[in-house]
Design an enzyme around this catalytic site. Structure first.
Site, PDB file in Angstrom:
ATOM      1  N   LYS A 120       0.845  -1.193   0.000  1.00  0.00           N
ATOM      2  CA  LYS A 120       0.000   0.000   0.000  1.00  0.00           C
ATOM      3  C   LYS A 120       0.888   1.253   0.000  1.00  0.00           C
ATOM      4  O   LYS A 120       0.701   2.171  -0.787  1.00  0.00           O
ATOM      5  CB  LYS A 120      -0.866  -0.030   1.256  1.00  0.00           C
ATOM      6  CG  LYS A 120      -2.109   0.807   1.165  1.00  0.00           C
ATOM      7  CD  LYS A 120      -3.005   0.503   2.334  1.00  0.00           C
ATOM      8  CE  LYS A 120      -4.101   1.517   2.485  1.00  0.00           C
ATOM      9  NZ  LYS A 120      -4.864   1.264   3.708  1.00  0.00           N
ATOM     10  N   LYS A 203      16.081  -2.455  18.312  1.00  0.00           N
ATOM     11  CA  LYS A 203      16.175  -3.881  18.646  1.00  0.00           C
ATOM     12  C   LYS A 203      17.235  -4.548  17.768  1.00  0.00           C
ATOM     13  O   LYS A 203      17.285  -4.295  16.564  1.00  0.00           O
ATOM     14  CB  LYS A 203      14.794  -4.523  18.400  1.00  0.00           C
ATOM     15  CG  LYS A 203      14.751  -5.971  18.789  1.00  0.00           C
ATOM     16  CD  LYS A 203      13.419  -6.609  18.454  1.00  0.00           C
ATOM     17  CE  LYS A 203      13.561  -8.106  18.627  1.00  0.00           C
ATOM     18  NZ  LYS A 203      12.494  -8.882  18.063  1.00  0.00           N
ATOM     19  N   LYS A 206      18.851  -8.634  12.308  1.00  0.00           N
ATOM     20  CA  LYS A 206      19.581  -8.753  11.053  1.00  0.00           C
ATOM     21  C   LYS A 206      19.122  -7.699  10.061  1.00  0.00           C
ATOM     22  O   LYS A 206      19.914  -7.118   9.346  1.00  0.00           O
ATOM     23  CB  LYS A 206      19.356 -10.153  10.486  1.00  0.00           C
ATOM     24  CG  LYS A 206      20.538 -10.671   9.769  1.00  0.00           C
ATOM     25  CD  LYS A 206      20.667 -12.165   9.897  1.00  0.00           C
ATOM     26  CE  LYS A 206      20.962 -12.573  11.316  1.00  0.00           C
ATOM     27  NZ  LYS A 206      20.356 -13.856  11.655  1.00  0.00           N
TER      28      LYS A 206
END
Ligand code: TRP
Length: 334
Positions: A120, A203, A206
């Site tokens: 979107k 946080k 990867k």
């Protein structure tokens, strides 16, 4: 006493990092060691096919993640350690569960909704652009993983809580439709305060490229530790441990005494260079033996393969009869 059944899946997605260790590996292994637990840990290799398609990369990731868990202390004598793709019964159960799972439930899965949102945002016409059916029905396979082994305790991170909720819904629906409590309703084992922040304060992940790998050479380790974001307070100025990323990582690997010692150093105005050096040394020492074992397995993958083969036998000893029972009950010839 009836044993608790612990089960968790590990998606192989490249180099494992400190966030994986603190959030998933260490706590799961701690529980797996308890005598009242029967534990199943598996490499969710078929789940990774929803996002990976390079055969070499997949193969490497599977072995890498298996070697990591073994190096971190997984005891294959105590824990059934296997590869998801080695247990074909899972995929039969996956189909059975698919046929009772409402499509609307899958529409609500966070991982699928995130893709829709992305499309979107990018202004794409087709909201389902880039969504494969595997990604869409990912939670059903996860339910099969859990329910085939009648697991009742599933350690999950925040991102998997909704999937586990769906497993519970699917199991309850199955039991209702087929009028028998065949499937065990699992509970989420939450891991509190196990979020590790990465080099930039987000946080550790990867996808943000802000992680510290578990097993890398010391040069790279030092370089990464030195890159951790801090404020600009000069040496000699007292520093607060609260919200300090360096301290935040250190405390996961040090004992209480070491933690309070470093806290005092912060009050005395330790320099950031020195604080980072302490963290580097801590990590280097903490992972030294594990790194050696990891290297050993990396150079002797046949040993890892053998362990996974043994796990496969043990897993199928449970999976085969239970699938038989399920099929018989729902009226499918075995
Ligand atoms: N979906 C989990 C992840 O992305 C991996 C996984 C697959 C899993 N099957 C599972 C976790 C069953 C717990 C139980 O990390």
């Amino acid at each position: 006493m009836k044993k608790e059944i612990l089960l968790t899946g590990i998606k192989p997605t490249g180099e494992p990092h400190l966030g994986n260790y603190i959030g998933a590996i260490r706590p799961s292994l701690e529980i797996a060691q308890k005598s009242n637990f029967l534990s199943y840990l598996f490499v969710a290799d078929y789940h990774s096919l929803t996002s990976l398609s390079d055969s070499k990369e997949i193969q490497e990731s599977i072995r890498c993640v298996a070697a990591t868990w073994l190096a971190c202390g997984l005891n294959p004598k105590k824990t059934v350690f296997y590869c998801q793709s080695d247990v074909p019964e899972l995929f039969e159960l996956n189909w059975i569960l698919s046929c009772i799972t409402p499509k609307g439930l899958m529409n609500r899965a966070h991982s699928y909704k995130a893709k829709l949102d992305q499309n979107k945002e990018m202004g794409r016409k087709d909201m389902d652009d880039g969504v494969n059916v595997g990604l869409y029905s990912y939670p059903v396979l996860m339910a099969a993983d859990i329910l085939l082994f009648s697991a009742n305790q599933v350690p999950v991170g925040e991102d998997q809580t909704q999937h586990l909720e769906m497993t519970r819904d699917i199991a309850q629906k199955f039991n209702r439709i087929y009028k028998k409590d065949l499937l065990t309703i699992p509970k989420a084992l939450f891991q509190k305060e196990k979020i590790v922040l990465g080099l930039d304060g987000r946080k550790m992940s990867k996808s943000y490229q802000n992680y510290i790998p578990l097993f890398c050479d010391n040069k790279r380790l030092r370089k990464l530790v030195m890159k951790i974001k801090t404020d600009s307070s000069p040496p000699g100025e007292p520093k607060s441990v609260k919200d300090c990323l360096v301290f935040g990582i250190y405390k996961h690997f040090a004992n209480n005494q070491e933690v309070s010692e470093l806290e005092k150093e912060y009050q005395k105005g330790i320099s950031w260079g020195e604080a980072k050096e302490r963290l580097f040394e801590k990590l280097e020492r903490f992972f030294k033996d594990k790194k050696n074992i990891y290297e050993h397995y990396r150079n002797n993958f046949s040993e890892v393969d053998k362990i996974l083969q043994e796990g496969k036998e043990k897993a199928r000893d449970v999976a085969i009869p239970f699938l038989k029972e399920i099929k018989k009950w729902i009226g499918i010839n075995d």
